[in-house]
Design a protein around this motif. Structure first.
Motif, PDB file in Angstrom:
ATOM      1  N   CYS A 136      -4.092   0.598   4.880  1.00 27.60           N
ATOM      2  CA  CYS A 136      -2.856   1.314   4.543  1.00 27.60           C
ATOM      3  C   CYS A 136      -2.364   2.103   5.751  1.00 27.60           C
ATOM      4  O   CYS A 136      -1.199   2.027   6.126  1.00 27.60           O
ATOM      5  CB  CYS A 136      -3.056   2.244   3.352  1.00 27.60           C
ATOM      6  N   THR A 191      -2.453   5.485   0.458  1.00 31.80           N
ATOM      7  CA  THR A 191      -3.646   6.279   0.715  1.00 31.80           C
ATOM      8  C   THR A 191      -4.049   6.207   2.184  1.00 31.80           C
ATOM      9  O   THR A 191      -3.794   5.218   2.873  1.00 31.80           O
ATOM     10  CB  THR A 191      -4.822   5.806  -0.158  1.00 31.80           C
ATOM     11  N   PRO A 201      -7.230   9.514  -1.011  1.00 28.98           N
ATOM     12  CA  PRO A 201      -7.643   8.548  -2.031  1.00 28.98           C
ATOM     13  C   PRO A 201      -8.131   9.258  -3.298  1.00 28.98           C
ATOM     14  O   PRO A 201      -8.729  10.337  -3.220  1.00 28.98           O
ATOM     15  CB  PRO A 201      -8.799   7.787  -1.368  1.00 28.98           C
ATOM     16  N   SER A 217      -4.207   2.677  -3.174  1.00 35.22           N
ATOM     17  CA  SER A 217      -5.439   1.897  -3.252  1.00 35.22           C
ATOM     18  C   SER A 217      -6.627   2.638  -2.647  1.00 35.22           C
ATOM     19  O   SER A 217      -6.488   3.396  -1.692  1.00 35.22           O
ATOM     20  CB  SER A 217      -5.223   0.581  -2.505  1.00 35.22           C
ATOM     21  N   TYR A 218      -7.810   2.379  -3.198  1.00 35.39           N
ATOM     22  CA  TYR A 218      -9.035   2.993  -2.684  1.00 35.39           C
ATOM     23  C   TYR A 218      -9.480   2.346  -1.377  1.00 35.39           C
ATOM     24  O   TYR A 218     -10.161   2.964  -0.573  1.00 35.39           O
ATOM     25  CB  TYR A 218     -10.177   2.880  -3.689  1.00 35.39           C
ATOM     26  N   ARG A 219      -9.153   1.075  -1.204  1.00 37.65           N
ATOM     27  CA  ARG A 219      -9.506   0.346   0.013  1.00 37.65           C
ATOM     28  C   ARG A 219      -8.586  -0.870   0.122  1.00 37.65           C
ATOM     29  O   ARG A 219      -8.209  -1.445  -0.886  1.00 37.65           O
ATOM     30  CB  ARG A 219     -10.967  -0.079   0.013  1.00 37.65           C
ATOM     31  N   GLU A 220      -8.244  -1.232   1.341  1.00 34.24           N
ATOM     32  CA  GLU A 220      -7.328  -2.345   1.575  1.00 34.24           C
ATOM     33  C   GLU A 220      -7.660  -3.007   2.895  1.00 34.24           C
ATOM     34  O   GLU A 220      -8.174  -2.354   3.805  1.00 34.24           O
ATOM     35  CB  GLU A 220      -5.872  -1.851   1.685  1.00 34.24           C
ATOM     36  N   SER A 271      -2.245  -4.414   4.226  1.00 35.76           N
ATOM     37  CA  SER A 271      -1.545  -4.649   2.971  1.00 35.76           C
ATOM     38  C   SER A 271      -0.270  -5.457   3.166  1.00 35.76           C
ATOM     39  O   SER A 271       0.667  -5.007   3.830  1.00 35.76           O
ATOM     40  CB  SER A 271      -1.201  -3.315   2.306  1.00 35.76           C
ATOM     41  N   VAL A 311      -6.419   5.305   4.020  1.00 35.04           N
ATOM     42  CA  VAL A 311      -7.594   4.441   4.146  1.00 35.04           C
ATOM     43  C   VAL A 311      -7.247   3.333   5.128  1.00 35.04           C
ATOM     44  O   VAL A 311      -6.071   3.021   5.340  1.00 35.04           O
ATOM     45  CB  VAL A 311      -8.022   3.838   2.775  1.00 35.04           C
ATOM     46  N   PRO A 312      -8.270   2.726   5.763  1.00 36.03           N
ATOM     47  CA  PRO A 312      -7.982   1.592   6.646  1.00 36.03           C
ATOM     48  C   PRO A 312      -7.154   0.548   5.900  1.00 36.03           C
ATOM     49  O   PRO A 312      -7.310   0.345   4.708  1.00 36.03           O
ATOM     50  CB  PRO A 312      -9.369   1.061   6.995  1.00 36.03           C
ATOM     51  N   ASP A 338      -8.908   0.156  -9.017  1.00 30.12           N
ATOM     52  CA  ASP A 338      -9.157   0.357  -7.600  1.00 30.12           C
ATOM     53  C   ASP A 338      -7.897   0.310  -6.738  1.00 30.12           C
ATOM     54  O   ASP A 338      -7.929   0.700  -5.570  1.00 30.12           O
ATOM     55  CB  ASP A 338     -10.158  -0.668  -7.068  1.00 30.12           C
TER      56      ASP A 338
END
Length: 181
Positions: A129, A124, A144, A102-105, A108, A126-127, A29
């Protein structure tokens, strides 16, 4: 936030020593598989680029990546596995760019620490990142779960002149100092 005095700015390595670094638990993930697949793609065109992994293997998690899988990637010559580290600063300092697909974070910590040290990032979109990485300003955002898009972003970074790499790294540090110190 991050302690910007502990995570100090340091100059980027020369273009001839381009090294991408993924720091994190070795979990699917975290996008480790996409990172390895992107490394394979990029290395067909630019075999001298180094791709490194830093972080614990065999994490008690159903999405953990086995030590055997990491060893196979290392044997294949696609990545270097650096093990675990209490202090990530020397590894960030030796890198050209930190990668987190990452798929979700959440926000970070790795991306904050890298930016504080003047390292551009590829992460990625994504929220978490994208809260740290501003696409085209402090690094690049990729889709992602898309190793081809990740490879394109890594190549885009690699093809930048050193002055642009430095500018991106300085903007990354400035953003962390002003918003995440």
């Amino acid at each position: 936030g991050v302690d910007v005095t502990r995570f100090y700015w340091s100059p980027l390595p020369d273009v001839s020593n381009t090294t991408f670094l993924l720091i994190g638990r070795m979990l699917w993930d975290k996008g480790v598989g996409e990172y390895v697949d992107a490394a394979r793609i990029v290395k067909t065109k630019f075999p001298s680029i180094r791709f490194q992994l830093l972080g614990p293997v065999g994490v008690e998690n159903r999405r953990g990546i086995s030590g055997d899988t990491i060893s196979r990637w290392v044997s294949e010559g696609v990545v270097e596995y650096l093990g675990e580290a209490e202090d990530v600063r020397p590894y960030i300092e030796a890198s050209s760019c930190v990668v987190l697909p990452s798929y979700r974070e959440g926000i970070s910590r790795v991306l904050l620490e890298a930016a504080a040290m003047g390292r551009p990032a590829v992460a990625t979109d994504v929220p978490g990142c994208r809260d740290v990485v501003v696409d085209g300003v402090t690094g690049f955002l990729c889709k992602p779960r898309d190793c081809v898009d990740l490879a394109e972003k890594l190549e885009s970074y690699f093809n930048l002149p050193m002055s642009t790499r430095n500018d991106i790294g300085l903007r990354a540090r400035e953003r962390v100092v002003s918003q995440f110190d």
